[in-house]
Design a protein around this motif. Structure first.
Motif, PDB file in Angstrom:
ATOM      1  N   GLN A   1     -33.046  49.447  39.356  1.00 31.57           N
ATOM      2  CA  GLN A   1     -32.375  48.160  39.264  1.00 31.57           C
ATOM      3  C   GLN A   1     -32.725  47.367  40.515  1.00 31.57           C
ATOM      4  O   GLN A   1     -32.950  47.960  41.595  1.00 31.57           O
ATOM      5  N   VAL A   2     -32.746  46.038  40.401  1.00 31.81           N
ATOM      6  CA  VAL A   2     -33.016  45.188  41.556  1.00 31.81           C
ATOM      7  C   VAL A   2     -31.925  44.124  41.647  1.00 31.81           C
ATOM      8  O   VAL A   2     -31.680  43.392  40.671  1.00 31.81           O
ATOM      9  N   VAL A   3     -31.263  44.082  42.794  1.00 25.92           N
ATOM     10  CA  VAL A   3     -30.303  43.023  43.083  1.00 25.92           C
ATOM     11  C   VAL A   3     -31.043  41.992  43.928  1.00 25.92           C
ATOM     12  O   VAL A   3     -31.591  42.338  44.983  1.00 25.92           O
ATOM     13  N   HIS A   4     -31.053  40.723  43.469  1.00 29.77           N
ATOM     14  CA  HIS A   4     -31.812  39.710  44.224  1.00 29.77           C
ATOM     15  C   HIS A   4     -31.039  38.393  44.271  1.00 29.77           C
ATOM     16  O   HIS A   4     -30.246  38.072  43.377  1.00 29.77           O
ATOM     17  N   ARG A   5     -31.300  37.643  45.332  1.00 33.88           N
ATOM     18  CA  ARG A   5     -30.682  36.334  45.534  1.00 33.88           C
ATOM     19  C   ARG A   5     -31.685  35.459  46.294  1.00 33.88           C
ATOM     20  O   ARG A   5     -32.642  35.979  46.885  1.00 33.88           O
ATOM     21  N   PRO A   6     -31.479  34.146  46.303  1.00 32.96           N
ATOM     22  CA  PRO A   6     -32.462  33.273  46.958  1.00 32.96           C
ATOM     23  C   PRO A   6     -32.664  33.632  48.434  1.00 32.96           C
ATOM     24  O   PRO A   6     -31.713  33.900  49.159  1.00 32.96           O
ATOM     25  N   ALA A   7     -33.933  33.659  48.849  1.00 31.94           N
ATOM     26  CA  ALA A   7     -34.238  33.957  50.252  1.00 31.94           C
ATOM     27  C   ALA A   7     -33.921  32.772  51.148  1.00 31.94           C
ATOM     28  O   ALA A   7     -33.644  32.943  52.343  1.00 31.94           O
TER      29      ALA A   7
ATOM     30  N   GLY B   1     -27.181  30.681  46.716  1.00 29.81           N
ATOM     31  CA  GLY B   1     -27.368  30.983  45.300  1.00 29.81           C
ATOM     32  C   GLY B   1     -26.733  32.316  44.972  1.00 29.81           C
ATOM     33  O   GLY B   1     -26.484  33.147  45.860  1.00 29.81           O
ATOM     34  N   ARG B   2     -26.435  32.504  43.738  1.00 28.81           N
ATOM     35  CA  ARG B   2     -25.744  33.730  43.338  1.00 28.81           C
ATOM     36  C   ARG B   2     -26.711  34.920  43.285  1.00 28.81           C
ATOM     37  O   ARG B   2     -27.919  34.760  43.101  1.00 28.81           O
ATOM     38  N   SER B   3     -26.138  36.094  43.459  1.00 30.53           N
ATOM     39  CA  SER B   3     -26.926  37.314  43.332  1.00 30.53           C
ATOM     40  C   SER B   3     -27.020  37.711  41.870  1.00 30.53           C
ATOM     41  O   SER B   3     -26.070  37.521  41.094  1.00 30.53           O
ATOM     42  N   VAL B   4     -28.158  38.244  41.490  1.00 27.70           N
ATOM     43  CA  VAL B   4     -28.409  38.656  40.117  1.00 27.70           C
ATOM     44  C   VAL B   4     -28.908  40.100  40.125  1.00 27.70           C
ATOM     45  O   VAL B   4     -29.696  40.477  41.001  1.00 27.70           O
ATOM     46  N   MET B   5     -28.431  40.867  39.173  1.00 17.02           N
ATOM     47  CA  MET B   5     -28.942  42.237  39.031  1.00 17.02           C
ATOM     48  C   MET B   5     -29.847  42.301  37.821  1.00 17.02           C
ATOM     49  O   MET B   5     -29.442  41.925  36.711  1.00 17.02           O
ATOM     50  N   THR B   6     -31.053  42.773  38.037  1.00 17.21           N
ATOM     51  CA  THR B   6     -32.014  42.945  36.952  1.00 17.21           C
ATOM     52  C   THR B   6     -32.210  44.426  36.667  1.00 17.21           C
ATOM     53  O   THR B   6     -32.580  45.194  37.571  1.00 17.21           O
ATOM     54  N   ASN B   7     -31.899  44.827  35.463  1.00 16.91           N
ATOM     55  CA  ASN B   7     -32.183  46.195  35.050  1.00 16.91           C
ATOM     56  C   ASN B   7     -33.656  46.276  34.656  1.00 16.91           C
ATOM     57  O   ASN B   7     -34.104  45.538  33.776  1.00 16.91           O
ATOM     58  N   CYS B   8     -34.369  47.147  35.319  1.00 17.31           N
ATOM     59  CA  CYS B   8     -35.811  47.255  35.051  1.00 17.31           C
ATOM     60  C   CYS B   8     -36.031  47.969  33.721  1.00 17.31           C
ATOM     61  O   CYS B   8     -35.817  49.178  33.611  1.00 17.31           O
ATOM     62  N   MET B   9     -36.457  47.198  32.705  1.00 17.61           N
ATOM     63  CA  MET B   9     -36.768  47.819  31.423  1.00 17.61           C
ATOM     64  C   MET B   9     -37.990  48.716  31.570  1.00 17.61           C
ATOM     65  O   MET B   9     -38.131  49.715  30.878  1.00 17.61           O
ATOM     66  N   SER B  10     -38.841  48.320  32.481  1.00 14.49           N
ATOM     67  CA  SER B  10     -39.994  49.153  32.839  1.00 14.49           C
ATOM     68  C   SER B  10     -40.375  48.794  34.265  1.00 14.49           C
ATOM     69  O   SER B  10     -40.086  47.693  34.745  1.00 14.49           O
ATOM     70  N   ALA B  11     -40.979  49.722  34.937  1.00  9.64           N
ATOM     71  CA  ALA B  11     -41.435  49.507  36.309  1.00  9.64           C
ATOM     72  C   ALA B  11     -42.840  50.072  36.422  1.00  9.64           C
ATOM     73  O   ALA B  11     -43.188  51.053  35.751  1.00  9.64           O
ATOM     74  N   ALA B  12     -43.614  49.438  37.288  1.00  7.35           N
ATOM     75  CA  ALA B  12     -45.015  49.871  37.406  1.00  7.35           C
ATOM     76  C   ALA B  12     -45.519  49.585  38.806  1.00  7.35           C
ATOM     77  O   ALA B  12     -44.976  48.748  39.534  1.00  7.35           O
TER      78      ALA B  12
END
Length: 228
Positions: free
Chosen positions: A139-145, A149-160
């Protein structure tokens, strides 16, 4: 004057000074012998009294009871020691299981801030690459550098890991509008350096606009390694 015969010679009295001294010495010797004998009898009587005392007669059973109590205490100490050994083994097993659970639970494995870091830490990036290749759940939690801005969690459906060593987290595919006839689909992709891109293609798989960069994000990668 005629000479005196032996029969007529005067007798020496018995209470002379020499006799008195001899008698005194003899009396002292007799009295000393009597005193020592009396003392010896008294000591013997005392010894017989002590040996005949009931408390002394009970000394051996008391010792037996004390020995039995000591044996009981010793047995209890041995039981406690055995219990401690068992407890230590149990604690060791629990500790091992806890370590295993922590290892395979979701936890932060990598962080990067484009605003404060020019390049990612090679060691941390290497660990992230290894987790991706091992099939970890990510999973990746990200927000504007920059800015807010709000933080968003992205569930990695796939990673490579691509050929350049970039680690890519591909989010879920989202339909732009299920009622549109072209059925366009979108998918966000987060890269290890905080780059967020948006892929856009048609339902038949043909790419329409390609990938468009949306901006730079502070990223925190969370991984849970598979149980094997």
């Amino acid at each position: 004057v005629h000479a005196m015969s032996d029969a007529e010679s005067p007798k020496t009295p018995w209470y002379t000074a020499e006799n008195v001294r001899f008698g005194t010495i003899l009396l002292v010797i007799v009295l000393s012998a009597l005193i020592f004998r009396v003392n010896g009898c008294d000591k013997g009587q005392i010894a017989r009294s002590v040996l005949g005392d009931p408390a002394v007669a009970e000394l051996s059973p008391q010792q037996k009871r004390m020995q039995a109590q000591l044996n009981t205490v010793t047995s209890q100490v041995e039981q406690v020691a055995a219990a401690q050994i068992t407890m230590q083994a149990t604690l060791k097993a629990v500790s091992g299981q806890t370590t295993l659970l922590v290892k395979h639970s979701a936890h932060v494995v990598y962080e990067f801030s484009p605003a404060t870091q020019d390049e990612p830490d090679p060691a941390a990036l290497g660990r992230l690459q290894g987790l991706v290749q091992a099939g970890a759940s990510l999973q990746v939690v990200h927000r504007p550098a920059e800015g807010t801005g709000r933080s968003v969690m992205t569930n990695c459906m796939s990673a490579a890991v691509d050929t350049n060593g970039n680690v890519l987290c591909q989010g879920p595919v989202v339909a732009a509008n299920p009622e549109l006839p072209d059925g366009r689909r979108y998918q966000e992709v987060v890269r290890h350096d905080g780059t967020l891109t948006l892929a856009h293609w048609n339902a038949d798989g043909s790419n329409v606009q390609g990938a468009r960069e949306l901006g730079k994000r502070n990223v925190t990668w969370i991984a849970a390694t598979p149980m094997r």
